[in-house]
Design a protein around this motif. Structure first.
Motif, short mmCIF file in Angstrom:
data_model
loop_
_atom_site.label_atom_id
_atom_site.label_comp_id
_atom_site.label_asym_id
_atom_site.label_seq_id
_atom_site.Cartn_x
_atom_site.Cartn_y
_atom_site.Cartn_z
N LYS A 269 0.83 -1.21 0.00
CA LYS A 269 0.00 0.00 0.00
C LYS A 269 0.86 1.26 0.00
CE LYS A 269 -3.94 -2.12 2.30
NZ LYS A 269 -4.69 -2.26 3.55
N ALA A 270 1.91 1.27 0.81
CA ALA A 270 2.79 2.44 0.86
C ALA A 270 3.54 2.62 -0.46
CB ALA A 270 3.78 2.30 2.02
N SER A 271 3.91 1.53 -1.10
CA SER A 271 4.59 1.61 -2.40
C SER A 271 3.67 2.24 -3.45
CB SER A 271 5.03 0.22 -2.87
OG SER A 271 6.01 -0.28 -2.02
N ARG A 272 2.40 1.84 -3.42
CA ARG A 272 1.43 2.44 -4.36
C ARG A 272 1.29 3.94 -4.10
NH1 ARG A 272 -1.13 -2.54 -3.57
NH2 ARG A 272 -2.51 -1.74 -1.96
N GLU A 273 1.23 4.32 -2.83
CA GLU A 273 1.10 5.73 -2.46
C GLU A 273 2.32 6.52 -2.93
OE1 GLU A 273 -0.52 9.23 -0.58
OE2 GLU A 273 -1.39 7.39 -1.37
N LYS A 274 3.50 5.96 -2.74
CA LYS A 274 4.74 6.63 -3.16
C LYS A 274 4.75 6.82 -4.68
CE LYS A 274 9.74 5.92 -3.13
NZ LYS A 274 10.03 5.24 -4.37
N ARG A 275 4.40 5.77 -5.39
CA ARG A 275 4.37 5.84 -6.86
C ARG A 275 3.39 6.91 -7.33
NH1 ARG A 275 4.34 0.85 -7.42
NH2 ARG A 275 2.10 0.48 -7.44
N LEU A 276 2.21 6.96 -6.71
CA LEU A 276 1.20 7.96 -7.05
C LEU A 276 1.71 9.38 -6.80
CD1 LEU A 276 -2.49 7.25 -6.32
CD2 LEU A 276 -1.68 9.57 -6.48
N LEU A 277 2.34 9.58 -5.64
CA LEU A 277 2.87 10.91 -5.29
C LEU A 277 3.97 11.33 -6.26
CD1 LEU A 277 3.07 10.52 -1.42
CD2 LEU A 277 1.61 12.13 -2.66
N GLU A 278 4.85 10.39 -6.62
CA GLU A 278 5.93 10.71 -7.55
C GLU A 278 5.38 11.05 -8.94
OE1 GLU A 278 9.59 8.19 -5.55
OE2 GLU A 278 8.34 7.19 -7.04
N GLU A 279 4.32 10.33 -9.34
CA GLU A 279 3.69 10.64 -10.63
C GLU A 279 3.05 12.03 -10.61
OE1 GLU A 279 0.97 7.43 -11.38
OE2 GLU A 279 2.60 5.99 -11.74
N GLN A 280 2.36 12.34 -9.51
CA GLN A 280 1.75 13.68 -9.39
C GLN A 280 2.81 14.76 -9.46
OE1 GLN A 280 -0.31 13.68 -5.65
NE2 GLN A 280 -2.12 12.66 -6.45
N LEU A 281 3.87 14.59 -8.72
CA LEU A 281 4.95 15.58 -8.69
C LEU A 281 5.56 15.75 -10.08
CD1 LEU A 281 6.60 17.48 -6.90
CD2 LEU A 281 8.17 15.58 -6.49
N LYS B 2 5.80 14.45 1.70
CA LYS B 2 4.98 13.23 1.75
C LYS B 2 5.74 12.05 1.14
CE LYS B 2 1.13 14.62 -0.18
NZ LYS B 2 -0.29 14.80 -0.56
N ILE B 3 6.48 12.29 0.08
CA ILE B 3 7.28 11.22 -0.53
C ILE B 3 8.36 10.77 0.46
CG2 ILE B 3 8.96 10.70 -2.35
CD1 ILE B 3 7.23 12.55 -4.19
N ALA B 4 9.00 11.71 1.13
CA ALA B 4 10.04 11.36 2.11
C ALA B 4 9.45 10.55 3.26
CB ALA B 4 10.72 12.62 2.64
N ARG B 5 8.27 10.93 3.73
CA ARG B 5 7.61 10.18 4.82
C ARG B 5 7.26 8.76 4.37
NH1 ARG B 5 7.40 11.22 9.90
NH2 ARG B 5 5.27 10.55 10.00
N THR B 6 6.84 8.64 3.11
CA THR B 6 6.49 7.34 2.56
C THR B 6 7.74 6.47 2.44
OG1 THR B 6 4.69 8.37 1.34
CG2 THR B 6 5.32 6.17 0.66
N LYS B 7 8.86 7.06 2.00
CA LYS B 7 10.13 6.32 1.91
C LYS B 7 10.56 5.82 3.28
CE LYS B 7 12.14 8.51 -2.18
NZ LYS B 7 13.21 9.41 -2.65
N LEU B 8 10.42 6.67 4.30
CA LEU B 8 10.78 6.27 5.66
C LEU B 8 9.92 5.10 6.13
CD1 LEU B 8 12.38 6.72 8.29
CD2 LEU B 8 10.63 8.39 8.94
N PHE B 9 8.62 5.18 5.88
CA PHE B 9 7.70 4.10 6.24
C PHE B 9 8.14 2.80 5.56
CE2 PHE B 9 4.00 1.43 5.59
CZ PHE B 9 3.31 1.51 6.79
N LEU B 10 8.47 2.89 4.27
CA LEU B 10 8.90 1.71 3.52
C LEU B 10 10.20 1.13 4.08
CD1 LEU B 10 8.01 2.84 -0.09
CD2 LEU B 10 7.00 0.91 1.16
N GLN B 11 11.17 1.99 4.37
CA GLN B 11 12.45 1.52 4.93
C GLN B 11 12.23 0.78 6.24
OE1 GLN B 11 14.61 5.19 5.17
NE2 GLN B 11 15.77 4.76 3.30
N GLN B 12 11.42 1.38 7.12
CA GLN B 12 11.19 0.78 8.43
C GLN B 12 10.50 -0.58 8.31
OE1 GLN B 12 8.93 4.00 10.14
NE2 GLN B 12 10.70 4.73 11.30
N HIS B 13 9.52 -0.66 7.41
CA HIS B 13 8.75 -1.90 7.31
C HIS B 13 9.46 -2.96 6.48
CE1 HIS B 13 5.84 0.68 9.17
NE2 HIS B 13 5.22 -0.42 9.53
#
Length: 155
Positions: free
Chosen positions: A50-62, A82-93
């Motif tokens: 789910k976080a990967s999808r969110e990151k991809r969506l944010l990067e596409e929007q940007l 928001k992209i940085a927060r998503t990356k952090l979430f992904l790294q941790q998980h």
């Protein structure tokens, strides 16, 4: 602006959607080296997807907005945050799913013994007990394993 400041201000920035990250499914594993159970690993994999999808969506929007040069500096900064927060979430998980956390104790003991057995290769001044001690300082699970490996303590 700090990350915490952005987290507070983000909902109030016009034109900026909220960040859609799942809640950490197993928060107790975020600050430990314990491996997840099979059920926990499934939950974490789902959150990562789910976080990967969110990151991809944010990067596409940007990318789309910046390509048209219609983005305000505030929107751009908020989206990058928001992209940085998503990356952090992904790294941790993704760290929770690290294969080393799922190694059996016997394999970890073999690895520790190999490290201690090659002390002289690393440094003549490095004593066996220093290596054993350092391995036990990494985390609670490594300490338990090191203490249960008598050959680490035979000088």
């Amino acid at each position: 602006m700090t990350s915490a400041s952005w987290d507070i201000l983000l909902p109030f920035v016009p034109g900026v959607s909220p960040l859609h990250l799942p809640e950490p499914p197993v928060p107790s594993l975020l600050n430990t080296n314990r491996g997840p159970t099979d059920e926990q690993a499934l939950l974490v994999r789902d959150a990562v997807a789910k976080a990967s999808r969110e990151k991809r969506l944010l990067e596409e929007q940007l990318s789309t907005i910046l390509g048209g040069k219609h983005a305000s500096p505030t929107w751009t900064a908020a989206t990058r945050h928001k992209i940085a927060r998503t990356k952090l979430f992904l790294q941790q998980h993704e760290a929770i799913l690290s294969p080393i956390k799922r190694l059996p104790v016997e394999i970890m003991q073999e690895i520790f013994q190999c490290c201690a057995g090659h002390v002289s290769t690393f440094s003549a001044s490095c004593a066996l007990e220093t290596v054993s001690w350092n391995l036990g300082q990494v985390c609670q699970s490594w300490r338990r394993i090191a203490l249960k490996t008598p050959t680490l303590w035979n000088v």
